[in-house]
Design an enzyme around this catalytic site. Structure first.
Site, PDB file in Angstrom:
ATOM      1  N   GLY A  11       0.791  -1.227   0.000  1.00 32.27           N
ATOM      2  CA  GLY A  11       0.000   0.000   0.000  1.00 32.27           C
ATOM      3  C   GLY A  11       0.821   1.274   0.000  1.00 32.27           C
ATOM      4  O   GLY A  11       0.339   2.317   0.428  1.00 32.27           O
ATOM      5  N   ASN A  13       1.647   3.073  -2.488  1.00 33.01           N
ATOM      6  CA  ASN A  13       0.986   4.064  -3.352  1.00 33.01           C
ATOM      7  C   ASN A  13      -0.236   4.648  -2.641  1.00 33.01           C
ATOM      8  O   ASN A  13      -0.500   5.846  -2.723  1.00 33.01           O
ATOM      9  CB  ASN A  13       0.558   3.417  -4.670  1.00 33.01           C
ATOM     10  CG  ASN A  13       1.721   3.334  -5.640  1.00 33.01           C
ATOM     11  OD1 ASN A  13       2.105   4.323  -6.238  1.00 33.01           O
ATOM     12  ND2 ASN A  13       2.314   2.165  -5.750  1.00 33.01           N
ATOM     13  N   LEU A  84      -4.437  -6.919  -7.458  1.00 34.08           N
ATOM     14  CA  LEU A  84      -4.012  -7.961  -8.399  1.00 34.08           C
ATOM     15  C   LEU A  84      -5.151  -8.694  -9.087  1.00 34.08           C
ATOM     16  O   LEU A  84      -4.917  -9.560  -9.919  1.00 34.08           O
ATOM     17  CB  LEU A  84      -3.094  -8.958  -7.673  1.00 34.08           C
ATOM     18  CG  LEU A  84      -1.789  -8.314  -7.158  1.00 34.08           C
ATOM     19  CD1 LEU A  84      -0.883  -9.361  -6.545  1.00 34.08           C
ATOM     20  CD2 LEU A  84      -1.056  -7.588  -8.278  1.00 34.08           C
ATOM     21  N   ASN A 101      -5.735   2.715 -12.850  1.00 31.17           N
ATOM     22  CA  ASN A 101      -4.728   1.768 -12.364  1.00 31.17           C
ATOM     23  C   ASN A 101      -3.345   2.306 -12.691  1.00 31.17           C
ATOM     24  O   ASN A 101      -3.180   3.107 -13.617  1.00 31.17           O
ATOM     25  CB  ASN A 101      -4.931   0.406 -13.047  1.00 31.17           C
ATOM     26  CG  ASN A 101      -3.924  -0.632 -12.567  1.00 31.17           C
ATOM     27  OD1 ASN A 101      -3.685  -0.764 -11.375  1.00 31.17           O
ATOM     28  ND2 ASN A 101      -3.308  -1.328 -13.505  1.00 31.17           N
ATOM     29  N   HIS A 103       0.491   0.874 -13.590  1.00 30.19           N
ATOM     30  CA  HIS A 103       1.235  -0.334 -13.926  1.00 30.19           C
ATOM     31  C   HIS A 103       2.717   0.028 -13.947  1.00 30.19           C
ATOM     32  O   HIS A 103       3.093   1.044 -14.563  1.00 30.19           O
ATOM     33  CB  HIS A 103       0.774  -0.881 -15.286  1.00 30.19           C
ATOM     34  CG  HIS A 103       1.432  -2.164 -15.642  1.00 30.19           C
ATOM     35  ND1 HIS A 103       1.121  -3.354 -15.027  1.00 30.19           N
ATOM     36  CD2 HIS A 103       2.405  -2.446 -16.532  1.00 30.19           C
ATOM     37  CE1 HIS A 103       1.879  -4.311 -15.531  1.00 30.19           C
ATOM     38  NE2 HIS A 103       2.664  -3.788 -16.440  1.00 30.19           N
ATOM     39  N   ASP A 144      -4.799  -4.261 -17.689  1.00 28.60           N
ATOM     40  CA  ASP A 144      -3.782  -3.340 -18.233  1.00 28.60           C
ATOM     41  C   ASP A 144      -4.075  -2.931 -19.670  1.00 28.60           C
ATOM     42  O   ASP A 144      -3.164  -2.812 -20.481  1.00 28.60           O
ATOM     43  CB  ASP A 144      -2.398  -4.013 -18.175  1.00 28.60           C
ATOM     44  CG  ASP A 144      -2.029  -4.405 -16.753  1.00 28.60           C
ATOM     45  OD1 ASP A 144      -1.357  -5.431 -16.590  1.00 28.60           O
ATOM     46  OD2 ASP A 144      -2.458  -3.680 -15.823  1.00 28.60           O
ATOM     47  N   GLU A 173       6.018   6.258  -9.445  1.00 27.03           N
ATOM     48  CA  GLU A 173       4.644   5.960  -8.978  1.00 27.03           C
ATOM     49  C   GLU A 173       4.235   6.948  -7.901  1.00 27.03           C
ATOM     50  O   GLU A 173       3.181   7.568  -7.959  1.00 27.03           O
ATOM     51  CB  GLU A 173       4.570   4.548  -8.396  1.00 27.03           C
ATOM     52  CG  GLU A 173       4.795   3.456  -9.383  1.00 27.03           C
ATOM     53  CD  GLU A 173       4.951   2.084  -8.702  1.00 27.03           C
ATOM     54  OE1 GLU A 173       4.903   2.006  -7.466  1.00 27.03           O
ATOM     55  OE2 GLU A 173       5.082   1.106  -9.440  1.00 27.03           O
TER      56      GLU A 173
HETATM   57  C1  GRF Z   1       3.276  -1.099  -7.664  1.00 25.23           C
HETATM   58  O1  GRF Z   1       4.357  -1.689  -8.343  1.00 25.23           O
HETATM   59  C2  GRF Z   1       2.263  -0.656  -8.667  1.00 25.23           C
HETATM   60  O2  GRF Z   1       2.821  -0.157  -9.858  1.00 25.23           O
HETATM   61  C3  GRF Z   1       1.554  -1.944  -8.958  1.00 25.23           C
HETATM   62  O3  GRF Z   1       1.526  -2.667  -7.748  1.00 25.23           O
HETATM   63  C4  GRF Z   1       2.513  -2.132  -6.885  1.00 25.23           C
HETATM   64  C5  GRF Z   1       1.831  -1.535  -5.703  1.00 25.23           C
HETATM   65  O4  GRF Z   1       2.744  -1.345  -4.705  1.00 25.23           O
HETATM   66  N1  GRF Z   1       0.214  -1.667  -9.415  1.00 25.23           N
HETATM   67  P1  GRF Z   1       2.191  -0.789  -3.280  1.00 25.23           P
HETATM   68  O5  GRF Z   1       1.331  -1.877  -2.666  1.00 25.23           O
HETATM   69  O6  GRF Z   1       1.412   0.476  -3.571  1.00 25.23           O
HETATM   70  O7  GRF Z   1       3.441  -0.513  -2.503  1.00 25.23           O
END
Ligand code: GRF
Length: 192
Positions: A11, A13, A84, A101, A103, A144, A173
């Protein structure tokens, strides 16, 4: 505006997006949903005092319950951050162009089911690419595959490993995802 975040992992992000809006009047993260009971994101939700829901497989792929939940919570934007599972069609349709999303590669290359985290960076390095990056895109019924909103690039240098590349990509990100979320919600505010 209300943001719901779907995640499956640490988490990081989600944390950046929560921080970005912590004293904002534009939007805030009002709901977190996760399909993995032991994921770090539940700790973040607890710390941030944001309701978190464990997603059950069968109801999720039936879709209706979650559509109603998100509508009842008046969610304006659904943000997948390391989620996922594929989003079921009725949720995609109910929130058309309101699910995004991120990626960790330059789609359309290195996308699709199973292409996440380490696997992505390994494939990019093994292909000998000189650069990688992130793709922020709208979510449709396929993995995607939706329209691209933003791509940002980073270089790959000799000696880079999936781990060092993951770090460079993660900086992109964490820098860009909150900015894009705000831009999408602000434009919407302007257009209405
Ligand atoms: C990141 O690599 C993002 O690009 C992908 O999944 C990962 C999420 O990481 N969608 P986190 O759980 O936010 O650390």
């Amino acid at each position: 505006k209300n943001i719901a975040i779907f995640a499956s992992g640490a988490g990081s992000n989600a944390q950046k997006i929560i921080d970005h809006f912590s004293d904002s009047t534009i939007a805030r993260v009002t709901l977190i949903l996760c399909n993995k009971p032991d994921a770090g994101i539940f700790r973040i939700a607890e710390k941030e005092n944001i309701p978190a829901i464990l997603i059950e497989k069968d109801p999720f792929f039936r879709g209706d319950d979650y559509v109603q939940l998100l509508q009842r919570e008046q969610i304006d934007l659904v943000v997948l951050a390391g989620f996922l599972w594929k989003v079921p069609a009725n949720l995609v349709q109910a929130f058309a162009n309101r699910i995004i999303n991120i990626h960790p590669a330059l789609l359309p290359k290195y996308g699709g089911k199973g292409m996440y985290g380490h696997f992505v960076h390994e494939a990019v390095i093994n292909a000998g690419d000189a650069e990688s990056g992130i793709t922020i895109h709208y979510v449709n019924e396929k993995y995607d595959d939706g329209a691209t909103i933003l791509q940002e690039r980073c270089t790959i240098v000799p000696g880079d490993t999936p781990e060092t590349l993951a770090k460079k990509v993660q900086v992109l990100e964490h820098t860009w995802y909150p900015v894009i979320v705000e831009r999408l919600l602000t434009n919407e505010a302007v257009s209405h």
